[in-house]
Design an enzyme around this catalytic site. Structure first.
Site, PDB file in Angstrom:
ATOM      1  N   GLY A   1       1.517   4.842  -0.472  1.00 58.05           N
ATOM      2  CA  GLY A   1       1.771   3.601   0.247  1.00 58.05           C
ATOM      3  C   GLY A   1       2.953   2.861  -0.342  1.00 58.05           C
ATOM      4  N   GLY A   2       2.669   1.891  -1.201  1.00 57.91           N
ATOM      5  CA  GLY A   2       3.686   1.004  -1.765  1.00 57.91           C
ATOM      6  C   GLY A   2       4.938   1.725  -2.271  1.00 57.91           C
TER       7      GLY A   2
ATOM      8  N   HIS B   1      -7.923   5.779   7.907  1.00 61.18           N
ATOM      9  CA  HIS B   1      -7.460   5.072   6.706  1.00 61.18           C
ATOM     10  C   HIS B   1      -8.430   3.920   6.417  1.00 61.18           C
ATOM     11  CE1 HIS B   1      -5.090   2.612   4.008  1.00 61.18           C
ATOM     12  NE2 HIS B   1      -4.360   3.690   3.767  1.00 61.18           N
TER      13      HIS B   1
ATOM     14  N   GLU C   1      -7.989   0.997   5.564  1.00 63.28           N
ATOM     15  CA  GLU C   1      -7.624  -0.291   6.186  1.00 63.28           C
ATOM     16  C   GLU C   1      -8.050  -0.323   7.653  1.00 63.28           C
ATOM     17  OE1 GLU C   1      -3.508  -0.264   4.964  1.00 63.28           O
ATOM     18  OE2 GLU C   1      -4.175  -0.520   2.893  1.00 63.28           O
TER      19      GLU C   1
ATOM     20  N   GLU D   1      -8.702   8.976  -0.703  1.00 57.98           N
ATOM     21  CA  GLU D   1      -8.140   7.702  -1.159  1.00 57.98           C
ATOM     22  C   GLU D   1      -9.267   6.749  -1.554  1.00 57.98           C
ATOM     23  OE1 GLU D   1      -3.987   6.948   0.650  1.00 57.98           O
ATOM     24  OE2 GLU D   1      -5.460   6.327   2.122  1.00 57.98           O
TER      25      GLU D   1
ATOM     26  N   SER E   1      -2.324   4.118  -5.128  1.00 55.74           N
ATOM     27  CA  SER E   1      -1.420   3.715  -6.212  1.00 55.74           C
ATOM     28  C   SER E   1      -0.686   4.878  -6.873  1.00 55.74           C
ATOM     29  CB  SER E   1      -2.166   2.885  -7.264  1.00 55.74           C
ATOM     30  OG  SER E   1      -2.639   1.689  -6.688  1.00 55.74           O
TER      31      SER E   1
ATOM     32  N   GLY F   1      -3.393   0.184  -3.319  1.00 56.54           N
ATOM     33  CA  GLY F   1      -2.630  -1.055  -3.430  1.00 56.54           C
ATOM     34  C   GLY F   1      -3.001  -1.916  -4.629  1.00 56.54           C
TER      35      GLY F   1
ATOM     36  N   ASN G   1       3.192   6.449   3.572  1.00 56.70           N
ATOM     37  CA  ASN G   1       2.544   5.567   4.546  1.00 56.70           C
ATOM     38  C   ASN G   1       3.171   4.176   4.416  1.00 56.70           C
ATOM     39  OD1 ASN G   1       0.848   3.978   6.076  1.00 56.70           O
ATOM     40  ND2 ASN G   1      -0.958   4.257   4.775  1.00 56.70           N
ATOM     41  N   TRP G   2       4.043   3.853   5.347  1.00 58.93           N
ATOM     42  CA  TRP G   2       4.760   2.574   5.276  1.00 58.93           C
ATOM     43  C   TRP G   2       3.858   1.391   5.618  1.00 58.93           C
ATOM     44  CZ3 TRP G   2      10.108   3.537   8.116  1.00 58.93           C
ATOM     45  CH2 TRP G   2      10.756   4.626   7.516  1.00 58.93           C
ATOM     46  N   LYS G   3       2.703   1.669   6.207  1.00 58.12           N
ATOM     47  CA  LYS G   3       1.821   0.596   6.722  1.00 58.12           C
ATOM     48  C   LYS G   3       2.641  -0.281   7.657  1.00 58.12           C
ATOM     49  CE  LYS G   3      -0.955   1.257   2.681  1.00 58.12           C
ATOM     50  NZ  LYS G   3      -1.972   0.774   1.777  1.00 58.12           N
TER      51      LYS G   3
HETATM   52  P1  PGA Z   1      -0.885   2.659  -2.144  1.00 57.30           P
HETATM   53  O1  PGA Z   1      -1.455   2.997  -0.668  1.00 57.30           O
HETATM   54  O2  PGA Z   1      -0.093   3.871  -2.577  1.00 57.30           O
HETATM   55  O3  PGA Z   1      -0.023   1.451  -1.952  1.00 57.30           O
HETATM   56  O4  PGA Z   1      -2.061   2.423  -3.007  1.00 57.30           O
HETATM   57  C1  PGA Z   1      -1.910   4.275  -0.335  1.00 57.30           C
HETATM   58  C2  PGA Z   1      -2.442   4.260   1.064  1.00 57.30           C
HETATM   59  O5  PGA Z   1      -3.037   3.265   1.481  1.00 57.30           O
HETATM   60  O6  PGA Z   1      -2.281   5.252   1.808  1.00 57.30           O
END
Ligand code: PGA
Length: 249
Positions: free
Chosen positions: A231-232, A93, A95, A164, A210, A170, A9-11
């Site tokens: 994500g990251g 998600h 977010e 998640e 994470s 994050g 997930n590049w966001k």
């Molecule tokens: P993260 O994000 O791996 O940076 O914690 C995961 C996500 O939000 O899908």
């Protein structure tokens, strides 16, 4: 055996040069992985471009509207995702739930629209730290799963769930393999009791929060964890490749 998925997930990150680099590297890397489906989820403006280069990965959008078309400035429909060959879409998600105030009701409409239009929703669920500290995590996740799936008829290949925990996204604080396994088993049980044992057995449930090159292997070795939503670490090509390899069976 359920096929694993590792989804990056590049966001709101990336550029066309990054799309090209990832496409090239992941096409090579994923071709050799056993029983892992690699999914890349870029910002919507790059979905078609990434999809056009896809040989051994699939693409996922990060959001979708529930209507087929119409006066919804700024939105993208399931039909459009399908049109460009996009296989998956992230829905719910945290977010989107928190920053964009998406409710369980709205998420349910999006899940239904995605399934109806032939794009597989990756339904994201997870509790906040406050909810976990209050001992409500199992109840919260159960209600997120059930409210999103209420009244829908679907098969296991039309749904992916991503657990998640918000406190792990994050933050660098990954859930322990035991904590994650416990919740994944809980989700599978909810599906078995409320929908069907067969669907529960076959549905892929990913862990997110994470995940990195160090923690992936132990998480993915848990019996109810079928890969990750990353994500990251999905923005670092070498790390992401290691995470994909960690999901190979
Ligand atoms: P993260 O994000 O791996 O940076 O914690 C995961 C996500 O939000 O899908």
């Amino acid at each position: 055996m359920r096929q694993s998925i590792v989804a990056g997930n590049w966001k709101m990150n990336g550029a066309s040069s990054f799309v090209q680099e990832m496409a090239q590297q992941i096409n090579l890397h994923a071709a050799d992985l056993d029983n892992v489906e690699v999914v890349l989820s870029p910002p919507s403006v790059y979905v078609a471009m990434l999809q056009q280069s896809a040989k051994s990965y699939a693409t996922a959008a990060q959001n979708v509207h529930f209507a087929k078309s119409g006066a919804y400035t700024g939105e993208v429909s399931v039909t459009m995702l399908q049109d460009v060959g996009c296989k998956y879409v992230l829905i719910g998600h945290s977010e989107r739930r928190e920053i964009f105030a998406e409710s369980n009701q709205l998420i349910a409409k999006k899940v239904a629209a995605a399934m109806q239009g032939g794009v597989v929703p990756i339904l994201c669920v997870g509790e906040s730290l406050l909810q976990r500290n209050a001992g409500q995590e199992f109840e919260v996740v159960k209600s997120q799963v059930l409210s999103a799936l209420q009244g829908l008829q679907f098969s296991a290949d039309s749904l992916v769930i991503a657990y998640e925990p918000i406190w792990a996204i994050g933050t660098g604080e990954t859930a322990s393999p035991e904590q994650a396994q416990q919740m994944h088993a809980h989700i599978r049980k909810v599906l078995a009791v409320e929908i069907s044992a067969e669907l529960a057995e076959q549905t892929r449930i990913l862990y997110g929060g994470s995940v990195n090159a160090q923690t992936a292997a132990l998480l993915f070795s848990q019996p109810d964890i079928d890969g990750g939503l990353v994500g990251g670490a999905s923005l670092k090509v070498e790390d992401f490749k290691l995470i994909c390899s960690a999901a190979a069976k």
